[in-house]
Structures are given as structure tokens and as C-alpha cells.
Design a protein around this motif. Sequence first.
Motif, PDB file in Angstrom:
ATOM      1  N   PRO A  33       0.808  -1.228   0.000  1.00 45.91           N
ATOM      2  CA  PRO A  33       0.000   0.000   0.000  1.00 45.91           C
ATOM      3  C   PRO A  33       0.839   1.275   0.000  1.00 45.91           C
ATOM      4  O   PRO A  33       0.467   2.266  -0.642  1.00 45.91           O
ATOM      5  CB  PRO A  33      -0.817  -0.111   1.298  1.00 45.91           C
ATOM      6  CG  PRO A  33      -0.809  -1.567   1.639  1.00 45.91           C
ATOM      7  CD  PRO A  33       0.512  -2.078   1.155  1.00 45.91           C
ATOM      8  N   ALA A  34       1.980   1.247   0.693  1.00 46.90           N
ATOM      9  CA  ALA A  34       2.828   2.439   0.749  1.00 46.90           C
ATOM     10  C   ALA A  34       3.407   2.757  -0.623  1.00 46.90           C
ATOM     11  O   ALA A  34       3.451   3.923  -1.041  1.00 46.90           O
ATOM     12  CB  ALA A  34       3.947   2.234   1.768  1.00 46.90           C
ATOM     13  N   LYS A  35       3.820   1.712  -1.345  1.00 44.58           N
ATOM     14  CA  LYS A  35       4.361   1.926  -2.687  1.00 44.58           C
ATOM     15  C   LYS A  35       3.277   2.433  -3.631  1.00 44.58           C
ATOM     16  O   LYS A  35       3.498   3.349  -4.436  1.00 44.58           O
ATOM     17  CB  LYS A  35       4.983   0.638  -3.238  1.00 44.58           C
ATOM     18  CG  LYS A  35       5.623   0.815  -4.602  1.00 44.58           C
ATOM     19  CD  LYS A  35       6.135  -0.488  -5.171  1.00 44.58           C
ATOM     20  CE  LYS A  35       7.397  -0.951  -4.504  1.00 44.58           C
ATOM     21  NZ  LYS A  35       7.990  -2.133  -5.204  1.00 44.58           N
ATOM     22  N   LEU A  36       2.081   1.850  -3.534  1.00 35.11           N
ATOM     23  CA  LEU A  36       0.974   2.294  -4.383  1.00 35.11           C
ATOM     24  C   LEU A  36       0.611   3.743  -4.110  1.00 35.11           C
ATOM     25  O   LEU A  36       0.309   4.506  -5.040  1.00 35.11           O
ATOM     26  CB  LEU A  36      -0.241   1.397  -4.168  1.00 35.11           C
ATOM     27  CG  LEU A  36      -0.177   0.005  -4.801  1.00 35.11           C
ATOM     28  CD1 LEU A  36      -1.370  -0.829  -4.355  1.00 35.11           C
ATOM     29  CD2 LEU A  36      -0.125   0.097  -6.318  1.00 35.11           C
ATOM     30  N   ALA A  37       0.635   4.114  -2.841  1.00 34.42           N
ATOM     31  CA  ALA A  37       0.319   5.510  -2.492  1.00 34.42           C
ATOM     32  C   ALA A  37       1.324   6.460  -3.137  1.00 34.42           C
ATOM     33  O   ALA A  37       0.954   7.521  -3.656  1.00 34.42           O
ATOM     34  CB  ALA A  37       0.310   5.680  -0.980  1.00 34.42           C
ATOM     35  N   LYS A  38       2.587   6.072  -3.104  1.00 36.93           N
ATOM     36  CA  LYS A  38       3.624   6.886  -3.740  1.00 36.93           C
ATOM     37  C   LYS A  38       3.381   7.003  -5.243  1.00 36.93           C
ATOM     38  O   LYS A  38       3.427   8.089  -5.825  1.00 36.93           O
ATOM     39  CB  LYS A  38       5.009   6.272  -3.491  1.00 36.93           C
ATOM     40  CG  LYS A  38       5.679   6.684  -2.210  1.00 36.93           C
ATOM     41  CD  LYS A  38       7.121   6.208  -2.217  1.00 36.93           C
ATOM     42  CE  LYS A  38       7.892   6.810  -1.052  1.00 36.93           C
ATOM     43  NZ  LYS A  38       9.327   6.445  -1.096  1.00 36.93           N
ATOM     44  N   LEU A  39       3.162   5.857  -5.884  1.00 37.00           N
ATOM     45  CA  LEU A  39       2.965   5.855  -7.331  1.00 37.00           C
ATOM     46  C   LEU A  39       1.746   6.674  -7.732  1.00 37.00           C
ATOM     47  O   LEU A  39       1.784   7.435  -8.699  1.00 37.00           O
ATOM     48  CB  LEU A  39       2.832   4.413  -7.831  1.00 37.00           C
ATOM     49  CG  LEU A  39       4.112   3.576  -7.790  1.00 37.00           C
ATOM     50  CD1 LEU A  39       3.799   2.096  -7.971  1.00 37.00           C
ATOM     51  CD2 LEU A  39       5.095   4.044  -8.858  1.00 37.00           C
ATOM     52  N   ASN A  40       0.662   6.533  -6.996  1.00 36.53           N
ATOM     53  CA  ASN A  40      -0.552   7.292  -7.320  1.00 36.53           C
ATOM     54  C   ASN A  40      -0.402   8.780  -7.038  1.00 36.53           C
ATOM     55  O   ASN A  40      -1.162   9.599  -7.566  1.00 36.53           O
ATOM     56  CB  ASN A  40      -1.744   6.708  -6.563  1.00 36.53           C
ATOM     57  CG  ASN A  40      -2.268   5.435  -7.205  1.00 36.53           C
ATOM     58  OD1 ASN A  40      -2.442   5.374  -8.418  1.00 36.53           O
ATOM     59  ND2 ASN A  40      -2.505   4.404  -6.398  1.00 36.53           N
TER      60      ASN A  40
END
Length: 441
Positions: A33-40
Motif C-alpha cells: 500500500p505504501a508503494k501504491l500511495a507513492k505511485l498514485n
Amino acid sequence: MKIAMIGTGYVGLVSGVCFSDFGHEVICVDKDPAKLAKLNAGDVPIYEPGLDDLMAKNVAAGRLTFSGNLAEAVAGADAVFIAVGTPTRRGDGHADLTYVMAAATEIAQALTDYAVVVTKSTVPVGTNARVAETIRAANPDVDFDVASNPEFLREGAAIDDFMRPDRIVVGVESDRAAEVMQAIYRPLYLRDFPVMTTDLESAEMIKYAANAFLATKITFINEIANLCERTGADVKMVSKGMGMDGRIGNKFLHAGPGYGGSCFPKDTSALARIGQEYGVPMQLTETVIKVNEETKRRMVDKVFDLCGGSVNGKTVAVLGVTFKPNTDDMRDAPSLTIVPALVGKGAKVRVVDPQGAREGEALLPGVTWVEDVYEAAKGADAVVILTEWNEFRALDLGRVAADMATPVMADLRNIYNPDDARAAGFTAYVSIGRKDYGLAE
């Protein structure tokens, strides 16, 4: 075409972004989730020149999205790429396929129509057949093909490698799968980049064979460098003379502190293990692995010799800790052998690296991170060059030497001329495969 990219690590993210730039609809899937938040939020979690701008362009165009919902991404996809990690398995050196097989199971449960399941991760020979078996076991009625599409991306030049490849390798078992892969790579077909279509096993082996050969070239020139130091030859002249031979070529013939990174250490280890499993020992590859580790340890001895046999209580400025320039990747970097050895023997180590702190702060405890080379060198007892970042290639050597407590240098990438270092005021200089000066007899 609609593409689902499972995994947003180095290979998955670069591939997904580049496919979207071809005009495809790409959904990149990750469980973090942390990586997805960054990417988004538009942040790129890795350092790769140009990737941030290309990602932003395709997100804005609506062709590239990021999701944690694998089923939603896979439904209706023409191709599903598996680009998850295959780290070296502890204990036996084999590639760990846990994440690949887990992805295959989830993909099987999510497929709704025909799709090609493409393995982009580097996997041992026979893995795609196992992926197919796993999918059939999880969903016997699903309509699919598998394909092997190994990546050949150099960190620091990945986008250029993807858009202007030496070759594209596609392993398939059916004409239908071949047609889908041709449609995905159509922009490169149209520009006449070489596309090689093979069986699954050959595609899998090509990746390992290529990386093992390149690792062998690096290790060979490092052994020659060691011999050059004993005989008085200059390894830069030797490698240049070798590289002029069209049968050899000049790439990967640059002496250094040993290879590292995400591919060569993992892939040589896996190839050696595959050979053992099939009763065909990869003796040359096994020797390359051994010599590469010895090369790293030999670099530690060079620094100790430069410092009069001991670094205890001495300040050492280390320039570069990533395994190569233009990346933040620290995996199996020579610095992970050399720097801890210096710290362990009592050195006070200052590190300068344009991108290395992101991973290096956790991997290199006990060092001080500084932003500027001249700050790191001020009052230092030695300077050690470990990574050939452009920022380190044109230093004011006179200024560096003048500010040091003891002006000595270990140039472990051979980026400077020994005569220039001497003229700048360095009282001792060591490099790889060339004549040193200023060392105690």
C-alpha cells in the motif's frame, strides 16, 4: 491492448511505463500500500533517469494506472505480465519462485477470457511450464497461453534499452500467443528492432546465459588486472587492445572492484544451481562467482595497504556506494563488502553518493553521509572511489589533496590518471591493474 503488470519493482515499473508509452492501456499491480500511495501521488520509488517524466506523461494521458486489485486488473486483459521478484533462495543459491507461483495462482483465479500470461521475471528453465501447470490446477477451464519474455534492461539506461533494444526475445508455444506478443511490441517491430521467437526453454536460458557471459567478461578482466599489477602491464591498455578485436568487443572489459547489482550475482548463482540439478556443472560460472567475491576482498587489502596497513582511527572518504552510477541500487554492491570492512577495523567513514543514501543508510551502519566530495575529503586520511558517477570524474584533485590530512587515493574505477593524481599533490595512489606509487615497501 490491455496489459496487467503484476509487480512494480524495477522491471515491472519500467516495463509498464514503457508499454503505456507504446499506446497500450497498462495497469500496474502491487500489494504494497505504501508503494501504491507513492505511485498514485506521482512519486517514483526507484531512481532511474527519465522514468519520472515518462510515468507522469502516461498517467496524464490515462494510459497508465496503479492498483492493488489484481482481479480487476487481470479481467479483460490481453496479456498479464509477471514481474515479481525472484531473489536468491537462502541455503542453495536457487532463484526463489515463491512470488512467481503465487502470482500465477492469483492470475488463474482472476482470468475471465483468453489471455497470454507472460513471465518477465528472470526464472530458471522450466518455470513457464510450471506456471502453466499452476494456472491449470487453480482454474482448469481457463483459456490461456504462457510466454517467456526476459528483460535486458541496464539500470541507469533502462528506458533507452526498452525503446531501442538490441533484441526482443519471446518464447511461446502457440501462434495465438505469438500474435499477441507481436501486437504488444508492434512499435518496435515497425522500427525493425530484432525480435527473436523461440520455445519457452530457450527464452529462459538466453537470459541466464547472457548475464553469465557478461559477468565472466568482467571477472576475466579483473583477473587480468591482478596479473598486470604483478607484471607492470597497464590493464587499461590491455583491455583496449583486446576490445579492438571484433570477436571480443570492448564492452564489460573495464577493471573494477567486482560486479554487483540485481542481476549478475543472482543469475550466476541460479545458473550454477540449474547446472547442478541437471547434472551438468557450470564450472566456469562457479569459478566466476568465486573470483568475483575474491576481487571484492582484494579491494579491502588495497585500501589497507594505502593507509599503511591499518585504518584504525583514520578518516576515509568513500565516493560512491551504489553498484553502478545512475541508480540507487545497492544490491550486492562491492561497497557492501568494502565499507563494512573499513568500519570494522576502526575507520571513520564518510560517504558521498548522489542516490545511495536511500538504501545505503540502512545497509551501511556506522558511516557518516555527506553531500559534497570536498566536505568528505576535508581532513580525511584517504579517499576511495567505488562508483564512477559523473560527478566524481572531473574533481579538482588539487583542492581535494590540499584539504586532506593525508593526501592518498584508492581509485578503484581507474577514472583518473596516476600522473595527474601525483601532479595534484597526492602522495600515494592505487588503482586496479596499473602501477601504484607512494606505498611503503
